[in-house]
Design an enzyme around this catalytic site. Structure first.
Site, PDB file in Angstrom:
ATOM      1  N   ASP A 121      -9.326  -4.878  -5.496  1.00 60.14           N
ATOM      2  CA  ASP A 121      -8.771  -3.679  -4.865  1.00 60.14           C
ATOM      3  C   ASP A 121      -9.136  -2.450  -5.685  1.00 60.14           C
ATOM      4  O   ASP A 121      -9.024  -2.463  -6.925  1.00 60.14           O
ATOM      5  CB  ASP A 121      -7.246  -3.830  -4.764  1.00 60.14           C
ATOM      6  CG  ASP A 121      -6.562  -2.668  -4.064  1.00 60.14           C
ATOM      7  OD1 ASP A 121      -7.260  -1.801  -3.490  1.00 60.14           O
ATOM      8  OD2 ASP A 121      -5.317  -2.626  -4.094  1.00 60.14           O
ATOM      9  N   SER A 173       0.841  -1.189   0.000  1.00 60.63           N
ATOM     10  CA  SER A 173       0.000   0.000   0.000  1.00 60.63           C
ATOM     11  C   SER A 173       0.887   1.254   0.000  1.00 60.63           C
ATOM     12  O   SER A 173       1.694   1.433  -0.915  1.00 60.63           O
ATOM     13  CB  SER A 173      -0.971  -0.040   1.182  1.00 60.63           C
ATOM     14  OG  SER A 173      -1.971   0.935   1.045  1.00 60.63           O
ATOM     15  N   HIS A 183      -8.103  -4.908  -0.812  1.00 59.04           N
ATOM     16  CA  HIS A 183      -6.890  -4.247  -0.334  1.00 59.04           C
ATOM     17  C   HIS A 183      -6.515  -4.764   1.064  1.00 59.04           C
ATOM     18  O   HIS A 183      -7.366  -4.869   1.949  1.00 59.04           O
ATOM     19  CB  HIS A 183      -7.115  -2.737  -0.279  1.00 59.04           C
ATOM     20  CG  HIS A 183      -5.858  -1.952  -0.165  1.00 59.04           C
ATOM     21  ND1 HIS A 183      -5.031  -1.711  -1.238  1.00 59.04           N
ATOM     22  CD2 HIS A 183      -5.263  -1.336   0.897  1.00 59.04           C
ATOM     23  CE1 HIS A 183      -4.003  -0.990  -0.850  1.00 59.04           C
ATOM     24  NE2 HIS A 183      -4.117  -0.758   0.447  1.00 59.04           N
TER      25      HIS A 183
END
Length: 327
Positions: free
Chosen positions: A268, A166, A298
């Protein structure tokens, strides 16, 4: 007190400037050795004034060696959290990193960088560059850095990998791009970068962003809030920090990047953005391998570390590293 920003309940900013986090990474963890099954870990403060520290992970068998053994590949890991929350001490990230070190058979350096909004970008990049300089010092004359015995004794500095998930994936890109390429990190050898669902953005929405449900793990409201809090004041999401494909960003064709492994979640919100990044790198002749986890949202690797998808992710990382470094 009146709230002016609420990021999923885990970060709250009040009108008087007070900030609340579920976990406050500014609380230093004193250096200590902890038994963690097959992996030992300890915390090392690099810069107490900045609050910069790292958590080291070492497969325990190397602590008990009686004769000289092979050195282990080294993964420098940057955690996620939208630049605004989390640290290596957060249980989800700690447990994931334990599993990573044990399965891959590598030393892991997990970096606790400064967070926004108190410290907007490029503070996180600066801290992670400093941590990598500390790692780099072990392969050279050391400079002003104090060496760590684990890295001195067990790390293979010819097999160093960057990894981030991320926001950490964004950082893994920028610690190379902002320094002008892999050559800037000699004498260590950056053999590869592993970007897991990297956090990129831009003003123009992608299809996967526009169609993201509001109850997703990462949604537009949460993503936009993190960018507002972390980008330099007055910047929008077209800033090169968030959008590496921006005309104002360092020219990707001119930067020497290590081979990349990019993991993308099929559900995601960031998937279209991450595919765009990978395709642009390929167009410029960069070595990019993409692995898609079709049904995953995610952060699946920290939310469900025992899942088959997390197992597969770590196996893909092992495969990516093992052709270069024989186990």
């Amino acid at each position: 007190m009146e709230e002016v920003v609420n990021v999923g309940g885990i970060l709250k900013v009040y009108r008087d400037g007070t900030i609340f986090r579920v976990e406050d990474p500014r609380m230093f963890v004193k250096a200590s050795l902890q038994g963690e099954g097959d992996v030992a870990s300890k915390d090392v403060v690099l810069n107490e004034k900045l609050g910069l520290w790292v958590r080291l992970y070492l497969p325990s068998s190397h602590l008990q060696q009686q004769t000289e053994k092979r050195r282990l590949p080294l993964i420098v890991y940057f955690h996620g959290g939208g630049f605004c929350v989390a640290s290596p001490a957060l249980p989800d990230f700690h447990n994931f990193t334990l599993k990573l070190a044990a399965t891959v058979g590598a030393i892991v350096v997990s970096v606790a960088y400064r967070l926004a909004p108190e410290h907007r970008l490029p503070a996180a990049y600066d801290d992670c560059i400093s941590a990598l300089q500390w790692v780099n010092s072990h392969a050279g004359d050391g400079g002003d850095f104090k060496h760590d015995p684990w890295l001195e004794s067990y790390a293979d500095f010819s097999a160093v990998y960057l990894m981030g998930d991320s926001a950490g994936g964004n950082i893994a890109h920028h610690v190379v791009a902002l320094r002008g390429g892999v050559e800037a990190w000699n004498p260590i050898k950056l053999k590869g970068s592993i970007l897991v669902e990297p956090f990129f953005g831009a003003e123009q929405r992608t299809l996967s962003e526009s169609e993201c449900p509001c109850d997703a793990v990462l949604n537009l409201e949460l993503s936009d809030a993190c960018w507002r809090l972390s980008l330099p004041v007055g910047s929008d999401r077209d800033h090169p920090f968030s959008y590496p494909c921006s005309p104002a960003a360092p020219k990707l064709e001119k930067i020497s990047l290590p081979p990349l492994l990019v993991a993308i979640g099929g559900r995601d919100m960031l998937r279209d953005r991450d595919h765009e990044y990978c395709e642009l790198l390929k167009q410029h002749g960069k070595s990019v391998e993409v692995v898609v986890f079709g049904e995953e949202e995610h952060g699946f690797y920290v939310v469900r570390p025992q899942s088959q998808s997390c197992e597969r992710l770590i196996q893909e990382i092992s495969r990516f590293i093992s052709p270069v470094h024989t186990f």
